[in-house]
Design a protein around this motif. Structure first.
Motif, PDB file in Angstrom:
ATOM      1  N   GLY A  19      37.183 -31.388  -1.466  1.00 44.05           N
ATOM      2  CA  GLY A  19      36.193 -31.468  -2.558  1.00 44.05           C
ATOM      3  C   GLY A  19      36.823 -31.597  -3.933  1.00 44.05           C
ATOM      4  O   GLY A  19      36.115 -31.560  -4.936  1.00 44.05           O
TER       5      GLY A  19
ATOM      6  N   ASP B  26      21.554 -26.761  -1.578  1.00 43.78           N
ATOM      7  CA  ASP B  26      21.657 -28.180  -1.981  1.00 43.78           C
ATOM      8  C   ASP B  26      21.581 -29.134  -0.790  1.00 43.78           C
ATOM      9  O   ASP B  26      21.866 -30.312  -0.914  1.00 43.78           O
TER      10      ASP B  26
ATOM     11  N   SER C 257      24.535 -31.971  16.054  1.00 38.80           N
ATOM     12  CA  SER C 257      25.857 -32.424  16.517  1.00 38.80           C
ATOM     13  C   SER C 257      26.843 -31.298  16.811  1.00 38.80           C
ATOM     14  O   SER C 257      27.815 -31.500  17.530  1.00 38.80           O
TER      15      SER C 257
ATOM     16  N   GLY D 209      23.058 -30.698  -7.650  1.00 35.18           N
ATOM     17  CA  GLY D 209      23.994 -31.649  -7.039  1.00 35.18           C
ATOM     18  C   GLY D 209      24.825 -32.406  -8.054  1.00 35.18           C
ATOM     19  O   GLY D 209      25.490 -33.376  -7.723  1.00 35.18           O
TER      20      GLY D 209
ATOM     21  N   THR E  21      36.623 -26.537  -3.368  1.00 32.15           N
ATOM     22  CA  THR E  21      35.960 -26.212  -4.637  1.00 32.15           C
ATOM     23  C   THR E  21      34.508 -25.790  -4.388  1.00 32.15           C
ATOM     24  O   THR E  21      34.024 -24.858  -5.020  1.00 32.15           O
ATOM     25  N   GLY E  22      33.840 -26.458  -3.443  1.00 34.95           N
ATOM     26  CA  GLY E  22      32.450 -26.095  -3.148  1.00 34.95           C
ATOM     27  C   GLY E  22      32.348 -24.642  -2.699  1.00 34.95           C
ATOM     28  O   GLY E  22      31.511 -23.881  -3.198  1.00 34.95           O
TER      29      GLY E  22
ATOM     30  N   LYS F 249      32.925 -41.203  14.312  1.00 34.33           N
ATOM     31  CA  LYS F 249      33.302 -40.597  15.606  1.00 34.33           C
ATOM     32  C   LYS F 249      32.883 -39.124  15.601  1.00 34.33           C
ATOM     33  O   LYS F 249      32.621 -38.547  14.555  1.00 34.33           O
TER      34      LYS F 249
ATOM     35  N   ILE G  26      36.657 -26.849 -13.471  1.00 37.47           N
ATOM     36  CA  ILE G  26      37.063 -27.087 -12.075  1.00 37.47           C
ATOM     37  C   ILE G  26      38.588 -27.154 -11.961  1.00 37.47           C
ATOM     38  O   ILE G  26      39.176 -26.591 -11.036  1.00 37.47           O
TER      39      ILE G  26
ATOM     40  N   PRO H 223      32.488 -38.649   1.089  1.00 42.06           N
ATOM     41  CA  PRO H 223      31.194 -38.324   0.479  1.00 42.06           C
ATOM     42  C   PRO H 223      30.639 -36.994   0.966  1.00 42.06           C
ATOM     43  O   PRO H 223      31.138 -36.425   1.953  1.00 42.06           O
TER      44      PRO H 223
ATOM     45  N   LYS I 220      34.286 -33.085   5.650  1.00 40.68           N
ATOM     46  CA  LYS I 220      35.534 -32.621   5.027  1.00 40.68           C
ATOM     47  C   LYS I 220      35.821 -31.165   5.383  1.00 40.68           C
ATOM     48  O   LYS I 220      36.920 -30.817   5.808  1.00 40.68           O
TER      49      LYS I 220
HETATM   50  P1  AP5 Z   1      30.884 -29.336  -1.758  1.00 31.43           P
HETATM   51  O1  AP5 Z   1      30.654 -28.050  -1.085  1.00 31.43           O
HETATM   52  O2  AP5 Z   1      32.265 -29.851  -1.862  1.00 31.43           O
HETATM   53  O3  AP5 Z   1      29.937 -30.383  -1.093  1.00 31.43           O
HETATM   54  P2  AP5 Z   1      30.162 -31.887  -0.628  1.00 31.43           P
HETATM   55  O4  AP5 Z   1      31.293 -32.680  -1.117  1.00 31.43           O
HETATM   56  O5  AP5 Z   1      28.850 -32.451  -0.927  1.00 31.43           O
HETATM   57  O6  AP5 Z   1      30.596 -31.761   0.783  1.00 31.43           O
HETATM   58  P3  AP5 Z   1      29.860 -30.968   1.833  1.00 31.43           P
HETATM   59  O7  AP5 Z   1      30.308 -29.541   1.829  1.00 31.43           O
HETATM   60  O8  AP5 Z   1      28.395 -31.245   1.658  1.00 31.43           O
HETATM   61  O9  AP5 Z   1      30.246 -31.710   3.172  1.00 31.43           O
HETATM   62  P4  AP5 Z   1      31.567 -31.833   4.005  1.00 31.43           P
HETATM   63  O10 AP5 Z   1      32.139 -33.186   3.814  1.00 31.43           O
HETATM   64  O11 AP5 Z   1      32.471 -30.660   3.821  1.00 31.43           O
HETATM   65  O12 AP5 Z   1      30.918 -31.822   5.453  1.00 31.43           O
HETATM   66  P5  AP5 Z   1      30.816 -30.644   6.546  1.00 31.43           P
HETATM   67  O13 AP5 Z   1      32.130 -30.459   7.206  1.00 31.43           O
HETATM   68  O14 AP5 Z   1      30.139 -29.452   5.973  1.00 31.43           O
HETATM   69  O15 AP5 Z   1      30.281 -29.303  -3.246  1.00 31.43           O
HETATM   70  C1  AP5 Z   1      29.023 -28.765  -3.515  1.00 31.43           C
HETATM   71  C2  AP5 Z   1      28.764 -28.841  -5.018  1.00 31.43           C
HETATM   72  O16 AP5 Z   1      29.781 -28.101  -5.732  1.00 31.43           O
HETATM   73  C3  AP5 Z   1      28.799 -30.230  -5.641  1.00 31.43           C
HETATM   74  O17 AP5 Z   1      27.562 -30.894  -5.496  1.00 31.43           O
HETATM   75  C4  AP5 Z   1      29.124 -29.901  -7.098  1.00 31.43           C
HETATM   76  O18 AP5 Z   1      27.993 -29.428  -7.784  1.00 31.43           O
HETATM   77  C5  AP5 Z   1      30.110 -28.750  -6.962  1.00 31.43           C
HETATM   78  N1  AP5 Z   1      31.503 -29.194  -6.866  1.00 31.43           N
HETATM   79  C6  AP5 Z   1      32.325 -29.069  -5.771  1.00 31.43           C
HETATM   80  N2  AP5 Z   1      33.544 -29.593  -6.019  1.00 31.43           N
HETATM   81  C7  AP5 Z   1      33.497 -30.068  -7.295  1.00 31.43           C
HETATM   82  C8  AP5 Z   1      34.451 -30.756  -8.115  1.00 31.43           C
HETATM   83  N3  AP5 Z   1      35.696 -31.056  -7.679  1.00 31.43           N
HETATM   84  N4  AP5 Z   1      34.064 -31.125  -9.365  1.00 31.43           N
HETATM   85  C9  AP5 Z   1      32.830 -30.827  -9.831  1.00 31.43           C
HETATM   86  N5  AP5 Z   1      31.877 -30.174  -9.094  1.00 31.43           N
HETATM   87  C10 AP5 Z   1      32.203 -29.812  -7.849  1.00 31.43           C
HETATM   88  O19 AP5 Z   1      29.867 -31.383   7.605  1.00 31.43           O
HETATM   89  C11 AP5 Z   1      28.531 -31.711   7.284  1.00 31.43           C
HETATM   90  C12 AP5 Z   1      27.648 -31.578   8.538  1.00 31.43           C
HETATM   91  O20 AP5 Z   1      27.998 -32.605   9.472  1.00 31.43           O
HETATM   92  C13 AP5 Z   1      27.839 -30.258   9.295  1.00 31.43           C
HETATM   93  O21 AP5 Z   1      26.607 -29.877   9.825  1.00 31.43           O
HETATM   94  C14 AP5 Z   1      28.838 -30.601  10.420  1.00 31.43           C
HETATM   95  O22 AP5 Z   1      28.672 -29.765  11.564  1.00 31.43           O
HETATM   96  C15 AP5 Z   1      28.465 -32.044  10.711  1.00 31.43           C
HETATM   97  N6  AP5 Z   1      29.600 -32.870  11.121  1.00 31.43           N
HETATM   98  C16 AP5 Z   1      30.867 -32.805  10.635  1.00 31.43           C
HETATM   99  N7  AP5 Z   1      31.632 -33.754  11.204  1.00 31.43           N
HETATM  100  C17 AP5 Z   1      30.830 -34.429  12.071  1.00 31.43           C
HETATM  101  C18 AP5 Z   1      31.055 -35.525  12.961  1.00 31.43           C
HETATM  102  N8  AP5 Z   1      32.243 -36.119  13.054  1.00 31.43           N
HETATM  103  N9  AP5 Z   1      30.019 -35.957  13.695  1.00 31.43           N
HETATM  104  C19 AP5 Z   1      28.777 -35.372  13.612  1.00 31.43           C
HETATM  105  N10 AP5 Z   1      28.506 -34.319  12.791  1.00 31.43           N
HETATM  106  C20 AP5 Z   1      29.536 -33.860  12.012  1.00 31.43           C
END
Ligand code: AP5
Length: 213
Positions: free
Chosen positions: A86, A158, A137, A57, A32-33, A195, A65, A9, A14
């Motif tokens: 993504g 977002d 974190s 979002g 993709t993001g 974790k 895509i 999610p 990721k």
């Molecule tokens: P996208 O950029 O892919 O966003 P997302 O899936 O919502 O994923 P995130 O980038 O938000 O999170 P992540 O899982 O990578 O977490 P992160 O490592 O940053 O997509 C954005 C938008 O693009 C979508 O809403 C859509 O509009 C469009 N889009 C993208 N792909 C698409 C597709 N295939 N089809 C259609 N539309 C698309 O970590 C998050 C935070 O948590 C960071 O601060 C990090 O330091 C912290 N953290 C990470 N791991 C841990 C841990 N183990 N413990 C504590 N904190 C942690």
């Protein structure tokens, strides 16, 4: 050749894990993001079409895509494999991917909903190199400055709480059903995302090593 999907999610971690695995295996992170945000920042025709989806979002259209992914994975740096981050996110995208190639492993990060909101709201990213931080974190050494390249750290548009909750809803409705699709194919492994970053990484490394590649 190693082809992985880092699945989960919004804000599950990721991108954080994909960046580490990319370094470990010398394979490109295909996010993709990141590609879409770059298109918006550079004001390309794709960026103009996709901006409203990113802002709210919602998921961008599958055809657009899928083409973005096809173009990216046909580049020379993907010849030895890649880490998809993504993608896929809808059943339509998953079916197109099945036509394109075989994926070795789907690493499915599992995290509870409230932690996801906290992680998103506290996230900061580097404007220059996309490195990911978190104010609680995973803070940078110096507030607002990227440890890796010295770039400015910003909050994603977002990552406001209301948009994050909408992204989580979109995930539940359109993306979570893919888990069943991967289970049927037999190439998915669940990763305990509660974790810390190192703990998640070592589970992933363990799962990849079992592939014997
Ligand atoms: P996208 O950029 O892919 O966003 P997302 O899936 O919502 O994923 P995130 O980038 O938000 O999170 P992540 O899982 O990578 O977490 P992160 O490592 O940053 O997509 C954005 C938008 O693009 C979508 O809403 C859509 O509009 C469009 N889009 C993208 N792909 C698409 C597709 N295939 N089809 C259609 N539309 C698309 O970590 C998050 C935070 O948590 C960071 O601060 C990090 O330091 C912290 N953290 C990470 N791991 C841990 C841990 N183990 N413990 C504590 N904190 C942690």
């Amino acid at each position: 050749m190693l082809k992985l999907i880092i699945f989960g999610p919004p804000s599950a971690g990721k991108g954080t894990q994909a960046q580490r695995l990319s370094k470990e295996y010398g394979l490109p992170q295909v996010s993709t993001g990141d590609l879409l945000r770059e298109a918006v920042a550079k004001q390309t025709p794709l960026g103009a079409k996709i901006k409203s989806y990113l802002d709210t979002g919602k998921l961008g259209p599958d055809d657009l895509i899928v083409q973005l992914i096809k173009d990216r994975v046909s580049k020379p740096d993907c010849s030895k494999g890649y880490l998809l981050d993504g993608f896929p996110r809808t059943m339509g995208q998953a079916k197109e991917l099945d036509k394109m190639t075989d994926i070795d492993l789907v690493l499915n990060i599992v995290v509870d909903l409230e932690s996801l909101v906290e992680r998103a709201v506290g996230r900061r990213i580097c404007k220059k190199c996309n490195a990911v931080y978190n104010v609680t974190s995973n803070p940078p050494k110096k507030t607002g400055v990227c440890d890796k390249c010295g770039g400015e750290l910003i909050q994603r548009d977002d990552d406001k709480e209301a948009t994050v909750r909408n992204r989580l809803k979109v995930y539940q409705e359109q993306t979570a059903p893919l888990i069943e699709h991967f289970r049927k194919k037999g190439n998915i492994v669940d990763i305990d995302g509660s974790k810390g970053i190192d703990g998640v990484y070592s589970q992933m490394m363990g799962a990849i090593k079992k592939l014997d590649k």
